[in-house]
Design an enzyme around this catalytic site. Structure first.
Site, mmCIF file in Angstrom:
data_model
loop_
_atom_site.group_PDB
_atom_site.id
_atom_site.type_symbol
_atom_site.label_atom_id
_atom_site.label_comp_id
_atom_site.label_asym_id
_atom_site.label_seq_id
_atom_site.Cartn_x
_atom_site.Cartn_y
_atom_site.Cartn_z
ATOM 1 N N TYR A 1 0.732 -4.286 11.936
ATOM 2 C CA TYR A 1 0.629 -2.841 11.657
ATOM 3 C C TYR A 1 1.410 -2.012 12.668
ATOM 4 C CZ TYR A 1 -2.791 -3.920 8.105
ATOM 5 O OH TYR A 1 -3.392 -4.407 6.979
ATOM 6 N N ASN B 1 -10.403 -2.586 2.530
ATOM 7 C CA ASN B 1 -10.088 -2.632 1.099
ATOM 8 C C ASN B 1 -11.360 -2.416 0.297
ATOM 9 O OD1 ASN B 1 -7.341 -3.138 1.282
ATOM 10 N ND2 ASN B 1 -7.543 -5.357 1.060
ATOM 11 N N HIS C 1 -4.012 1.106 11.851
ATOM 12 C CA HIS C 1 -3.815 -0.170 12.544
ATOM 13 C C HIS C 1 -5.182 -0.757 12.902
ATOM 14 C CE1 HIS C 1 -2.675 -3.215 15.258
ATOM 15 N NE2 HIS C 1 -2.605 -2.524 16.364
ATOM 16 N N HIS D 1 0.833 -1.224 0.000
ATOM 17 C CA HIS D 1 0.000 0.000 0.000
ATOM 18 C C HIS D 1 0.863 1.268 0.000
ATOM 19 C CE1 HIS D 1 -3.954 -1.996 0.858
ATOM 20 N NE2 HIS D 1 -3.167 -2.907 1.408
HETATM 21 FE FE1 HDE Z 1 -2.666 -4.770 5.368
HETATM 22 N N1 HDE Z 1 -0.831 -4.028 5.821
HETATM 23 N N2 HDE Z 1 -2.048 -6.615 5.928
HETATM 24 N N3 HDE Z 1 -4.453 -5.571 4.797
HETATM 25 N N4 HDE Z 1 -3.293 -2.982 4.793
HETATM 26 C C1 HDE Z 1 -0.458 -2.766 5.670
HETATM 27 O O1 HDE Z 1 0.690 -1.536 7.309
HETATM 28 C C2 HDE Z 1 -0.941 -6.884 6.646
HETATM 29 C C3 HDE Z 1 -4.832 -6.870 4.898
HETATM 30 C C4 HDE Z 1 -4.551 -2.628 4.402
HETATM 31 O O2 HDE Z 1 -3.191 3.574 3.987
HETATM 32 C C5 HDE Z 1 0.890 -2.473 6.288
HETATM 33 O O3 HDE Z 1 1.112 0.621 7.772
HETATM 34 C C6 HDE Z 1 -0.906 -8.278 7.021
HETATM 35 C C7 HDE Z 1 -6.246 -7.016 4.710
HETATM 36 C C8 HDE Z 1 -4.588 -1.234 4.039
HETATM 37 O O4 HDE Z 1 -1.580 3.333 5.458
HETATM 38 C C9 HDE Z 1 1.281 -3.822 6.911
HETATM 39 C C10 HDE Z 1 -2.033 -8.829 6.487
HETATM 40 C C11 HDE Z 1 -6.704 -5.742 4.488
HETATM 41 C C12 HDE Z 1 -3.302 -0.758 4.254
HETATM 42 C C13 HDE Z 1 0.103 -4.688 6.540
HETATM 43 C C14 HDE Z 1 -2.751 -7.778 5.810
HETATM 44 C C15 HDE Z 1 -5.577 -4.864 4.540
HETATM 45 C C16 HDE Z 1 -2.514 -1.873 4.738
HETATM 46 C C17 HDE Z 1 1.887 -1.820 5.374
HETATM 47 C C18 HDE Z 1 -2.490 -10.269 6.560
HETATM 48 C C19 HDE Z 1 -8.149 -5.299 4.197
HETATM 49 C C20 HDE Z 1 -2.785 0.636 4.020
HETATM 50 C C21 HDE Z 1 2.078 -0.421 5.879
HETATM 51 C C22 HDE Z 1 -2.508 -10.801 7.860
HETATM 52 C C23 HDE Z 1 -9.028 -5.520 5.326
HETATM 53 C C24 HDE Z 1 -3.053 1.543 5.169
HETATM 54 C C25 HDE Z 1 1.271 -0.335 7.072
HETATM 55 C C26 HDE Z 1 -2.563 2.941 4.857
HETATM 56 C C27 HDE Z 1 -1.169 -1.787 5.100
HETATM 57 C C28 HDE Z 1 0.036 -5.973 6.942
HETATM 58 C C29 HDE Z 1 -3.968 -8.026 5.093
HETATM 59 C C30 HDE Z 1 -5.728 -3.452 4.323
HETATM 60 C C31 HDE Z 1 2.603 -4.379 6.533
HETATM 61 C C32 HDE Z 1 0.193 -8.939 7.834
HETATM 62 C C33 HDE Z 1 -7.062 -8.302 4.794
HETATM 63 C C34 HDE Z 1 -5.782 -0.449 3.533
HETATM 64 O O5 HDE Z 1 1.423 -3.750 8.284
#
Ligand code: HDE
Length: 722
Positions: free
Chosen positions: A366, A152, A343, A79
């Site tokens: 997060y 999402n 987060h 992202h």
């Molecule tokens: Fe994320 N995801 N994600 N994700 N995600 C990140 O956090 C992660 C998942 C989502 O505009 C990271 O700050 C794991 C689902 C958005 O700053 C990180 C897993 C959904 C954003 C991370 C998921 C999301 C992130 C990267 C599986 C929809 C951007 C930078 C367990 C519900 C937020 C950060 C923004 C960002 C990890 C799966 C949505 C690495 C480990 C499911 C919208 O922490």
């Protein structure tokens, strides 16, 4: 410490806003060093003689370069590419029965929000319009603390357990040996992983659909994805799925267009969001929930804890909670959009988690990632991340600490600090976790209730309209066509056959795989379930051509290109502008150059854009006003003809008045009827023409066509080069 600024009203245009800010700044502001010392000269470093070496004592030079050398921070691991906006949330009514969260209980209260939209795979500078999931993260600055809804635009996910997330992301990111391709899933490693991960099939179908190429963030849904819990004042908990539904209809780009925009205007979605807010056309969404009673946890033919499943709206309707309005652009991209730290674990009393194994992993990730990205544990003190309510705790120190905590006691319990900061009992607003009963052995296993990977993918596919399915198949052909490994292609066709034989055969035929002849039988529904998604014929909410979405279509926000040349009809253009204003649409004039030109009636005009500075792909419709001389030159200009051809090929509305119709005759548009000389308005597959000027019925019919946005009933575009 300043908290996020409260939302302010509209300003007239991006240009005025920049000027205003510049004017404010020029009000006596002086250049200083970081220590506040006024600077008298910043163009030459301090040297020993005009041609001599630079001196170490030049503190201004050293500070300026030192800061510049360190002004980048790591981008988000996923992202990374995103755009932000401020806004407000207001609850429709008191939802105490559902949740004790204060911001959902007081319809008089306005809760400030910050939203960040993103793509997932591309780097920070990558294009907006790639095929990808879009992040839709909302930070609610509630009176009880920050609540982040980190969602999402697709209601499900690729994997069921967070432990597979690094594998998923490694497979989809550019391949590590040569770092290609950028911001794209269309390569071997991704499809290799997917073809070995059947649980991803439902998500894959969504990612191949129009959902993955939104035309506008204002025309896109958001989903919390996981099942969460709402808990009310009396401790009663219910399962909920969170939805954000745009007030406008959902729309998408067509793939050829999306790829071209990625080159012509890589900031397309960012610009659209910024401009909409500047002109006061505020993006709005309705926050809603699907509610399932705790007692019904096992009443479905899928598991509520499985993030690869939706609850079809036919089984649990979305209850509207309130309205989210984005009404202010950020003042500084880095300070706000880049430094925002979302987060899913930022919750407030009344909102709680479930045991969804994907969600549970996110609760670690997060917080952890921000430490690298934002340089330490104090990121909650960055203005965009600060709660609007007071913060008191015994956390201390660390890199970049801003708070100057006073007093001796940084521990609990204490008596020297009179027990402060004191605890708040749950009955008085303190957070208390839902007391779910948990009992189990430590095992690394997937529940049998997570094993059906195809039924909901099939439901999604059969809920789409015929043109939507065609585009999904084309996306499958594109993606797998980019995969070199025949083994991977073949495995994917095998999965598609489990979903829909027609889909599998159509994709197979384009990628050199033997089309399967028969499909495996669908899994039988488990016995005794009360709510079955497998038995649904179709679910309306899944299709952009569904009843609910069609009802929302308007021409508001549509961008219409008016092609002009020397001698164009100023009356036609004026009539078009007036009609557009009534509909909330925008007219942009495009000509061969941006030099002044004369209209047919002798008035002077200058086009907003030229065929060099813009392209039909960034518009929603094109209109050619009348005017004999203008029509003649446009009909002889290959750029103008390509502009119209391309709009036609991308299924957009094409309008022409009087002699403007002659221009259409010179294009490669075939198979649609246009108005005869002297005739009134005629519409055929979104091509709207009249030989009686751009008045009355022509414009009504044209804007009716623009309201539909795309016209999928067009004849095959094989003959239209563009
Ligand atoms: Fe994320 N995801 N994600 N994700 N995600 C990140 O956090 C992660 C998942 C989502 O505009 C990271 O700050 C794991 C689902 C958005 O700053 C990180 C897993 C959904 C954003 C991370 C998921 C999301 C992130 C990267 C599986 C929809 C951007 C930078 C367990 C519900 C937020 C950060 C923004 C960002 C990890 C799966 C949505 C690495 C480990 C499911 C919208 O922490």
């Amino acid at each position: 410490m300043t908290n996020p600024r409260p939302p302010q009203g509209r300003t007239d245009s991006a240009k005025n806003r920049d000027l205003e800010t510049d004017r404010e700044r020029s009000d006596g502001e002086r250049l200083t060093t970081n220590q506040g010392v006024r600077v008298s000269h910043t163009d030459d470093s301090l040297k020993a003689g005009e041609r001599g070496p630079t001196l170490m004592e030049d503190f201004h030079l050293r500070e300026k370069l030192m800061h510049f050398d360190h002004e980048r921070i790591p981008e988000r691991v996923v992202h990374a590419r995103g755009s932000g906006a401020h806004g407000v949330f207001r609850s429709y009514q008191d939802h105490s029965e559902l949740t004790r969260a204060a911001f959902l209980r007081d319809p008089a209260a306005e809760t400030p929000v910050f939203v960040r939209f993103s793509t997932v795979v591309g780097f920070r500078g990558s294009a907006d319009t790639v095929r990808d999931v879009r992040g839709f993260a909302v930070k609610f600055y509630t009176s009880e603390g920050v609540y982040d809804l980190v969602g999402n635009n697709i209601p499900i996910f690729f994997i069921q357990d967070g432990i597979k997330f690094p594998d998923l992301v490694h497979s989809i990111k550019p391949e590590p040996h040569h770092e290609m391709p950028q911001a794209s899933a269309a390569h071997d490693t991704f499809w290799d992983f997917i073809s070995l991960t059947p649980e991803s099939m439902h998500m894959i179908l969504w990612a191949l659909s129009d959902r993955a190429v939104p035309r506008s963030y204002a025309e896109m849904e958001g989903f919390g994805v996981h099942t969460f819990r709402f808990v009310n004042e009396s401790g009663l908990a219910r399962f909920v799925k969170l939805h954000l539904k745009p007030m406008k209809a959902m729309t998408a780009l067509v793939w050829d267009e999306a790829q071209k925009i990625a080159g012509k205007d890589p900031d397309f979605n960012r610009r659209d969001l910024w401009n909409a807010i500047e002109r006061g056309d505020f993006p709005e969404y309705e926050l809603g929930v699907q509610v399932v009673e705790e007692a019904d946890e096992m009443a479905f033919d899928f598991d509520l804890l499985d993030p690869t499943k939706i609850i079809p709206e036919e089984l649990a309707p979305v209850r509207p909670l309130g309205r989210l309005t984005l009404n202010r652009n950020p003042d500084n991209f880095f300070a706000e959009t880049e430094q925002a730290a979302f987060h899913p674990g930022h919750v407030v009393p009344g909102i709680d988690f479930t045991n969804d194994p994907l969600l549970q992993a996110r609760l670690f990730s997060y917080l952890d990632t921000q430490i690298t990205r934002l340089g330490g544990p104090n990121f909650a003190e960055i203005p965009i991340n600060r709660p609007t309510c007071p913060v008191h705790n015994n956390q201390r120190d660390g890199f970049m600490r801003q708070a100057i905590n006073v007093g001796r006691t940084a521990y609990s319990p204490n008596s020297l600090g009179r027990g402060c900061p004191m605890l708040t009992p749950s009955g008085m607003g303190g957070y208390a976790h839902f007391m779910e009963r948990v009992d189990g052995r430590k095992i690394r296993e997937r529940s049998a209730s997570f094993q059906d990977h195809y039924s909901q993918a099939a439901l999604f596919f059969r809920s789409l309209s015929e043109p939507e399915r065609r585009r999904l198949i084309d996306a499958g052909r594109f993606e797998l066509g980019k995969v070199r490994s025949m083994e991977v292609r073949t495995r994917m066709i095998g999965h598609f056959a489990h979903i829909d034989l027609g889909l599998a055969r159509a994709v197979a035929a384009a990628v050199g795989v033997e089309p399967p002849r028969s499909a495996p039988p669908p899994p039988s529904a488990p016995k005794g379930v009360r709510f079955s998604a497998r038995d649904l014929r179709r679910s309306d909410a899944l299709s952009f051509d569904g009843e609910a979405n069609r009802r929302k279509r308007t021409a508001r926000g549509a961008r219409i290109a008016a092609l002009i040349a020397e001698g164009f009809s100023a009356d036609d253009l004026e009539a078009l502008r007036k009609a557009a204003e009534r509909e909330g649409a925008e007219v942009v004039t495009v000509a061969a150059t941006q030099s002044p030109l004369k209209s047919g009636s002798g008035g002077e005009a200058t086009a907003d854009e030229s065929f060099l500075t813009t392209s039909s792909v960034v518009f929603d419709a094109v209109f050619v006003p009348g005017g004999g001389a203008a029509a003649k030159s446009l009909a002889a200009d290959s750029d103008a003809l390509r502009f119209v051809n391309e709009a036609f090929r991308h299924f957009k509305s094409v309008g022409a008045a009087d002699e403007g119709v002659d221009v259409l005759h010179r294009t490669s548009i075939r198979g649609v009827r246009v108005a005869d000389p002297g005739a009134g308005a005629l519409a055929d597959a979104g091509v709207v023409t009249s030989r009686a000027g751009a008045r009355g019925d022509l414009l009504d019919v044209f804007f009716e066509a623009v309201t539909q946005r795309r016209h999928w009933d067009r004849p095959p575009h094989g003959a239209t080069p563009a």
